[in-house]
Structure formats: structure tokens, C-alpha cells
Write a protein that holds these residues in place. Structure first.
Motif, PDB file in Angstrom:
ATOM      1  N   ALA A   1       0.831  -1.208   0.000  1.00 24.60           N
ATOM      2  CA  ALA A   1       0.000   0.000   0.000  1.00 24.60           C
ATOM      3  C   ALA A   1       0.863   1.255   0.000  1.00 24.60           C
ATOM      4  CB  ALA A   1      -0.898  -0.007   1.234  1.00 24.60           C
ATOM      5  N   ASP A   2       0.335   2.301  -0.627  1.00 21.13           N
ATOM      6  CA  ASP A   2       0.979   3.610  -0.512  1.00 21.13           C
ATOM      7  C   ASP A   2       0.647   4.185   0.866  1.00 21.13           C
ATOM      8  OD1 ASP A   2       2.196   3.876  -3.091  1.00 21.13           O
ATOM      9  OD2 ASP A   2       0.172   3.961  -3.912  1.00 21.13           O
ATOM     10  N   GLY A   3       1.320   5.276   1.189  1.00 19.19           N
ATOM     11  CA  GLY A   3       1.058   5.891   2.484  1.00 19.19           C
ATOM     12  C   GLY A   3       1.936   5.286   3.557  1.00 19.19           C
ATOM     13  N   GLY A   4       1.581   5.548   4.787  1.00 25.33           N
ATOM     14  CA  GLY A   4       2.510   5.261   5.881  1.00 25.33           C
ATOM     15  C   GLY A   4       2.350   3.925   6.561  1.00 25.33           C
ATOM     16  N   SER A   5       1.446   3.069   6.060  1.00 26.36           N
ATOM     17  CA  SER A   5       1.191   1.839   6.822  1.00 26.36           C
ATOM     18  C   SER A   5       2.318   0.823   6.705  1.00 26.36           C
ATOM     19  CB  SER A   5      -0.107   1.186   6.341  1.00 26.36           C
ATOM     20  OG  SER A   5       0.097   0.567   5.078  1.00 26.36           O
TER      21      SER A   5
ATOM     22  N   GLY B   1       2.096  -1.649   5.010  1.00 24.10           N
ATOM     23  CA  GLY B   1       1.453  -2.957   4.892  1.00 24.10           C
ATOM     24  C   GLY B   1       1.030  -3.267   3.464  1.00 24.10           C
ATOM     25  N   ARG B   2       0.342  -4.370   3.326  1.00 23.34           N
ATOM     26  CA  ARG B   2      -0.116  -4.811   2.014  1.00 23.34           C
ATOM     27  C   ARG B   2      -1.274  -3.940   1.509  1.00 23.34           C
ATOM     28  NH1 ARG B   2       1.026 -10.411   1.390  1.00 23.34           N
ATOM     29  NH2 ARG B   2       3.107 -10.743   2.251  1.00 23.34           N
ATOM     30  N   ARG B   3      -1.357  -3.861   0.202  1.00 26.77           N
ATOM     31  CA  ARG B   3      -2.489  -3.224  -0.455  1.00 26.77           C
ATOM     32  C   ARG B   3      -3.683  -4.185  -0.399  1.00 26.77           C
ATOM     33  NH1 ARG B   3      -2.801  -0.016  -4.834  1.00 26.77           N
ATOM     34  NH2 ARG B   3      -0.539   0.089  -5.076  1.00 26.77           N
ATOM     35  N   ASP B   4      -4.865  -3.641  -0.192  1.00 29.53           N
ATOM     36  CA  ASP B   4      -6.047  -4.499  -0.296  1.00 29.53           C
ATOM     37  C   ASP B   4      -6.251  -4.854  -1.774  1.00 29.53           C
ATOM     38  OD1 ASP B   4      -8.466  -5.819   0.490  1.00 29.53           O
ATOM     39  OD2 ASP B   4      -9.524  -4.162  -0.478  1.00 29.53           O
ATOM     40  N   SER B   5      -6.550  -6.096  -2.041  1.00 31.89           N
ATOM     41  CA  SER B   5      -6.854  -6.500  -3.424  1.00 31.89           C
ATOM     42  C   SER B   5      -7.540  -7.858  -3.355  1.00 31.89           C
ATOM     43  CB  SER B   5      -5.571  -6.635  -4.264  1.00 31.89           C
ATOM     44  OG  SER B   5      -4.843  -7.788  -3.870  1.00 31.89           O
ATOM     45  N   ASN B   6      -8.101  -8.278  -4.472  1.00 29.93           N
ATOM     46  CA  ASN B   6      -8.726  -9.603  -4.480  1.00 29.93           C
ATOM     47  C   ASN B   6      -7.684 -10.692  -4.171  1.00 29.93           C
ATOM     48  OD1 ASN B   6      -7.399  -9.306  -6.940  1.00 29.93           O
ATOM     49  ND2 ASN B   6      -9.023 -10.236  -8.181  1.00 29.93           N
TER      50      ASN B   6
ATOM     51  N   ASN C   1       7.076   3.925  -5.878  1.00 32.14           N
ATOM     52  CA  ASN C   1       7.138   4.740  -4.644  1.00 32.14           C
ATOM     53  C   ASN C   1       8.001   4.064  -3.591  1.00 32.14           C
ATOM     54  OD1 ASN C   1       5.659   6.826  -5.615  1.00 32.14           O
ATOM     55  ND2 ASN C   1       3.764   6.342  -4.516  1.00 32.14           N
ATOM     56  N   THR C   2       9.057   3.432  -4.071  1.00 34.19           N
ATOM     57  CA  THR C   2      10.002   2.749  -3.181  1.00 34.19           C
ATOM     58  C   THR C   2      11.398   3.322  -3.441  1.00 34.19           C
ATOM     59  OG1 THR C   2      10.233   1.051  -4.894  1.00 34.19           O
ATOM     60  CG2 THR C   2       8.685   0.588  -3.109  1.00 34.19           C
ATOM     61  N   ASP C   3      11.424   4.616  -3.812  1.00 31.55           N
ATOM     62  CA  ASP C   3      12.659   5.203  -4.321  1.00 31.55           C
ATOM     63  C   ASP C   3      13.575   5.741  -3.232  1.00 31.55           C
ATOM     64  OD1 ASP C   3      11.510   4.804  -6.925  1.00 31.55           O
ATOM     65  OD2 ASP C   3      10.236   6.521  -6.443  1.00 31.55           O
ATOM     66  N   GLY C   4      13.160   5.607  -2.005  1.00 31.86           N
ATOM     67  CA  GLY C   4      14.006   5.999  -0.879  1.00 31.86           C
ATOM     68  C   GLY C   4      13.597   5.122   0.289  1.00 31.86           C
ATOM     69  N   ILE C   5      14.160   5.416   1.438  1.00 30.81           N
ATOM     70  CA  ILE C   5      13.787   4.642   2.633  1.00 30.81           C
ATOM     71  C   ILE C   5      12.511   5.265   3.189  1.00 30.81           C
ATOM     72  CG2 ILE C   5      14.513   3.977   4.949  1.00 30.81           C
ATOM     73  CD1 ILE C   5      17.415   3.982   3.874  1.00 30.81           C
ATOM     74  N   ASN C   6      11.396   4.591   2.993  1.00 30.31           N
ATOM     75  CA  ASN C   6      10.110   5.100   3.457  1.00 30.31           C
ATOM     76  C   ASN C   6       9.283   3.916   3.977  1.00 30.31           C
ATOM     77  OD1 ASN C   6       8.921   3.820   1.179  1.00 30.31           O
ATOM     78  ND2 ASN C   6       9.286   5.636  -0.084  1.00 30.31           N
ATOM     79  N   ALA C   7       8.075   4.216   4.437  1.00 32.70           N
ATOM     80  CA  ALA C   7       7.276   3.153   5.067  1.00 32.70           C
ATOM     81  C   ALA C   7       7.004   2.021   4.087  1.00 32.70           C
ATOM     82  CB  ALA C   7       5.970   3.743   5.586  1.00 32.70           C
TER      83      ALA C   7
ATOM     84  N   THR D   1      10.133   0.038   3.360  1.00 30.17           N
ATOM     85  CA  THR D   1      10.505  -0.727   4.557  1.00 30.17           C
ATOM     86  C   THR D   1       9.593  -1.937   4.748  1.00 30.17           C
ATOM     87  OG1 THR D   1      11.472   1.227   5.584  1.00 30.17           O
ATOM     88  CG2 THR D   1      10.839  -0.582   7.064  1.00 30.17           C
ATOM     89  N   GLY D   2       8.315  -1.786   4.402  1.00 29.54           N
ATOM     90  CA  GLY D   2       7.415  -2.938   4.463  1.00 29.54           C
ATOM     91  C   GLY D   2       7.894  -4.045   3.524  1.00 29.54           C
ATOM     92  N   ILE D   3       8.311  -3.646   2.330  1.00 31.91           N
ATOM     93  CA  ILE D   3       8.813  -4.629   1.352  1.00 31.91           C
ATOM     94  C   ILE D   3      10.132  -5.236   1.838  1.00 31.91           C
ATOM     95  CG2 ILE D   3       9.673  -4.872  -1.021  1.00 31.91           C
ATOM     96  CD1 ILE D   3       7.663  -2.491  -1.662  1.00 31.91           C
ATOM     97  N   TYR D   4      10.971  -4.366   2.381  1.00 28.21           N
ATOM     98  CA  TYR D   4      12.254  -4.836   2.932  1.00 28.21           C
ATOM     99  C   TYR D   4      12.006  -5.931   3.978  1.00 28.21           C
ATOM    100  CZ  TYR D   4      16.650  -4.517   5.575  1.00 28.21           C
ATOM    101  OH  TYR D   4      17.819  -4.799   6.220  1.00 28.21           O
ATOM    102  N   ASN D   5      11.047  -5.680   4.849  1.00 25.58           N
ATOM    103  CA  ASN D   5      10.759  -6.668   5.899  1.00 25.58           C
ATOM    104  C   ASN D   5      10.238  -7.982   5.303  1.00 25.58           C
ATOM    105  OD1 ASN D   5      11.596  -4.965   7.935  1.00 25.58           O
ATOM    106  ND2 ASN D   5       9.551  -4.089   8.253  1.00 25.58           N
TER     107      ASN D   5
END
Ligand code: G3I
Length: 450
Positions: free
Chosen positions: A161-165, A167-172, A203-209, A212-216
Motif C-alpha cells: 500500500a501507498d502511504g505510511g502503513s 502494509g499490504r495493499r487491499d486486493s482480491n 514509490n520505493t525510491d528511498g527509505i520510506n514506510a 521498509t514494508g517490502i524490505y521486511n
């Protein structure tokens, strides 16, 4: 960096002189005059997203074939294109791109096996285990069809997901269970063990939420043995680039995965050329950054329309951004990709010695066929060209070759460099591959340099 390199060179020379050897200086790295040549000199590929209906446009094809040595289908390998009706597969666009790549010495990135967008309408109407089964079947069928032809697959695209969570994007797909991503990676590995398997996002072009979610997730996958080999950073950029762009690539690389810039385009404006150069330098500085792909050839081919976000104008002329990328590729800074451990099926390959070259082969076999990836490494004198000779087992034959020219297709076959990968500096490597029928086991490559 420069000082480190000078010390290294001095050390090599001193060692050679102490051993009483004739010292042949490595050929000075020549400035590449195309993106593909300049990138290859740095052990990287330079690719473009292709719309196959444009291959018949002469300007488009001329620029593509001259400048790029990797391609990715802008749309033709997506779920809606490859499985328009459930269980009925259409590979025409993807096959066309693969054969164009083969004919022009290009590798292919596969994009994308699973994504919440561009799903066929039948899949959009599924949920739960029917969707999960259909998705995994899709991964298996498509990766099997293209087995041996794909350098790296975007197995899953844009699942965070975009934004600060973070976490995963909601999708089917997400609603089928959080383990859908690892299930997809396992299915892809089983279907095409030779392809590198990537997670790809924007939107993973720097160290951001989000990054970091993907990194984890990647760290978790690596710790549990879920097969993941690479992370794609789309890099659809505006008028700035985060200051920690390179540091972000590096932290992923430090997890032991390859990183790739997968869909680069940059908004036009005063900074466009600088941003393109900064991305290029960042990739060269990270040893596990193996290549850059721009998302289209000319400005008019781009999904970003009036952003004029690419390296060539609509007439196919090189823009300032092109020159900035080429200059950055040809400039000194480089952290070469790591050499891979010689594969177990070729334990006798000697390490690179003085002069000459060595070759090692990695084999992916299935009943009735195989793909061989061959790595050529220059000895201390570098190469101006190379030839690798391999004797195929009885009954085996070469059906296609990429990034080399084969003479013969059975028995003893000689593979010679193509124009952009013959010249290697001392210790540098190039890779080529071929597909064959029958069994490829037991082949021992020998390399000779010119
Ligand atoms: O082919 C049909 C055509 O028959 C129809 O008449 C026309 C009418 O809209 O649509 C055509 O399909 C379009 C297709 O591009 C081919 O041009 C789709 O509508 C359009 O949605 C599709 O856009 C693609 C987009 O992904 C879909 O989300 C872009 O070309 C493609 O560049 C873009 O690529 C994505 C990456 O896959 C993932 N990362 C982001 C990137 C940019 O959005």
C-alpha cells in the motif's frame, strides 16, 4: 574509490613482476557509444519496455536495437493478455518479444505474473480458493511456457500500500490470504528454476514506510527460504530524487538479493538529465544492482504523455538525459556485480589466470530439454573477443542461443561473443546462454580469448 583502484592495480602489477611474468596491461575500458555497450562494460544490462506493435516502426526498432540489450513487455505478458479466458492462454505478444530479443542479443525481463491491475475480467470475478488456484495455475502455466527465456520475472507487482502503513495493499489477491505472494514465488521457481524471481513496486525510491514494508517481507522470505532473488524498483520519478535512493538499494542488496531499476522514467524539466544520471550512478555503485530498464523508448511511447519522461524524443533523437546516462555509465564509478560461485556441475573450472579466459556453465534441465547459462570471465589481460567450446552429449542439440553466436548445433559447438560483450577488462565477466533438446549434463566449457 579512485585511490582504491590505483592501489589494486599497483598490487596486481607488483605481484606479476615479483613472479617474473610478462605484464600485459588490461585494455583500457573503451567509452561505450551506446547504452547497451556502456552498460555491458560495467557488467550491467540496459533495457527498455517494449510495445510489440511498435516493432514495425522503423525509427522505434532502430533505436531499440542499437541502444538496448534487455527488453520487457509493457503489456503483453500481463494476466489479461496471456490468459484472456480462464485456461486459454495466448502467448503471441510475449513470444514475439522473446524472438525479437533473441535475434538482437537481448535478455528479457518478464512482467508481471500477478498484479491487482490488468487482470482478465474472469479473474476479477473470482475470490477465495477459486482465485488462489487460478492465480497459482496462471503463474505455473506462464512461467513454464517462457521457461529458459526469461532473465528475471516480476512474480508479484505492486502488492504494498501507498502511504505510511508499510502494509499490504487491499486486493482480491490479498484477500485470498497473506501467503499469496510466497505461494506465487514457490510456483514460479518450480516452473522456471533458471529465472530470477523479483518483487516489483513503485514509490520505493528511498527509505520510506512502503519500501521498509517490502524490505521486511524480503528479509522474512530469505530467512524462511521462500525463493526470491531480486527486487525491482520501478522509479517513476518526478522532478526530484530522494537523497537516500542509493542507500535504499544497498539495504536490499545487503539482504542478499539482486536489485534492478525496472521502469525508470523521469518528469521533464531542468532536473531530468541530472536525475537520470543520479539513478545510473546509484546502480553502478551497488554491486548487486544488475541493470536499468526505462519504461519505453521515445517520449511519445510513454504512458506519461506530456511528461516527456524518456531518453529519446518522438523522432528518435537523443535527449540531454540520454547523454547524461551514457556519460554516467562511462564514468569511473563502478562496483562490479559479484562473481557467482562456479556451479556444482562444473567443478573443474579453474579460476581466472593470467591472460586467456575461463568459462563456467549453470544448467537447468527438465525431461527432454535444458537451458545452459554460461559465464565467461577474462583473465588478467582482458579480452578483445572470446570463444567458448562445448561438447554436447550424444542426441543433444542447441535450439537457440542468446548473447553469443553458435557455430554448429550438436557435437562440439563453438560460441563466439557478439559485438557488445567481446571486450572484457581483466576479471570482468559476460554471460550468454543457449537452450537445447535432450540432456545437457556433463558439458565442460573451454574458453579462448583473442
Ligand atoms: O490495447 C487496448 C486497445 O485495444 C483499446 O482500444 C485501448 C482503449 O483504452 O486500450 C488498450 O489497452 C491499453 C494498454 O495500456 C495498451 O495500450 C489499456 O487501456 C491501458 O490501461 C494500458 O496501460 C498500461 C498500464 O500499465 C495499465 O495499468 C500502460 O500501457 C503500461 O505502461 C502500464 O505499465 C505499468 C506497469 O505495468 C506497472 N507499473 C506502472 C506502469 C505504469 O502505469
Amino acid at each position: 574509490m579512485r585511490r582504491k583502484r590505483a592501489l589494486l592495480t599497483t598490487g596486481i602489477l607488483a605481484g606479476a613482476l615479483a613472479a617474473g611474468m610478462a605484464v600485459a596491461l588490461a585494455p583500457a575500458a573503451s567509452a561505450g557509444t551506446t547504452l547497451r555497450a556502456a552498460a555491458a562494460e560495467k557488467g550491467r544490462y540496459f533495457g527498455a519496455a517494449v510495445a510489440t506493435n511498435k516493432l514495425s516502426d522503423n525509427t522505434y526498432a532502430t533505436v531499440l536495437n542499437r541502444e538496448f540489450n534487455s527488453v520487457v513487455a509493457e503489456n503483453e505478458m500481463k494476466w489479461d493478455a496471456t490468459e484472456p479466458q480462464q485456461g486459454r492462454f495466448n502467448y503471441s505478444g510475449g513470444d514475439r518479444l522473446v524472438s525479437h530479443a533473441r535475434a538482437n542479443g537481448m535478455s528479457v525481463r518478464g512482467h508481471a505474473l500477478l498484479w491487482h491491475q490488468q487482470q482478465p475480467s474472469w479473474a476479477q470475478g473470482l475470490s477465495g480458493s477459486s482465485l488462489r488456484n487460478a492465480a497459482i495455475n496462471h503463474v505455473t502455466q506462464v512461467a513454464t511456457h517462457f521457461r529458459g527465456q526469461i532473465y528475471a520475472w516480476d512474480v508479484v507487482n505492486e502488492a504494498f500500500a501507498d502511504g505510511g502503513s508499510g502494509g499490504r495493499r487491499d486486493s482480491n489477491l490479498q484477500r485470498t490470504g497473506n501467503d499469496w505472494i510466497e505461494a506465487a514465488f514457490r510456483a514460479a521457481r518450480a516452473a522456471d528454476p533458471g529465472a530470477k524471481l523479483c518483487y516489483n513496486d513503485y514509490n520505493t525510491d528511498g527509505i520510506n514506510a512502503k519500501s521498509t514494508g517490502i524490505y521486511n517481507m524480503v528479509r522474512d522470505f530469505k530467512s524462511r527460504g521462500v525463493p526470491i532473488d531480486c527486487v525491482g524498483f520501478q522509479s517513476h520519478l518526478g522532478t526530484t530524487i530522494p537523497g537516500d535512493y542509493q542507500a535504499n538499494l544497498q539495504r536490499f542488496a545487503d539482504l542478499g538479493v539482486e536489485v534492478q531499476i525496472t521502469e525508470l522514467d523521469v518528469m521533464t524539466g531542468g532536473n531530468q538529465a541530472n536525475i537520470y544520471a543520479a539513478v545510473t550512478r546509484a546502480c553502478l555503485a551497488v554491486s548487486r544492482c544488475t541493470g536499468i530498464t526505462v519504461w519505453g523508448v521515445r517520449d511519445c511511447d510513454s504512458w506519461r504523455g506530456s511528461d516527456n519522461a524518456l531518453l529519446f524524443d518522438c523522432s528518435g533523437n537523443k535527449k540531454a538525459a540520454y547523454n547524461a546516462v551514457l556519460d554516467a555509465l562511462n564514468a569511473g564509478g563502478n562496483n562490479p556485480p559479484p562473481t557467482t560461485t562456479p556451479p556444482p556441475n562444473n567443478p573443474t573450472t579453474p579460476p581466472p589466470g593470467q591472460g586467456g579466459c575461463t568459462a563456467s556453465v549453470t544448467l537447468n534441465s527438465w525431461t527432454g530439454g535444458f537451458v545452459a547459462n554460461v559465464k565467461v570471465t577474462a583473465g588478467s589481460s582482458g579480452t578483445r573477443g572470446w570463444t567458448v567450446t562445448m561438447t554436447l552429449p550424444g542426441g543433444a542439440s542447441v535450439t537457440n542461443t542468446w548473447s553469443a553466436t553458435a557455430s554448429g548445433n550438436s557435437g562440439t559447438v563453438r560460441f563466439t561473443n557478439v559485438d557488445y560483450n567481446g571486450q572484457l577488462g581483466a576479471g570482468q565477466s559476460a554471460e550468454f546462454g543457449f537452450q537445447g533438446n535432450g540432456s545437457g549434463s556433463g558439458m565442460t566449457p573451454t574458453c579462448s580469448a583473442s
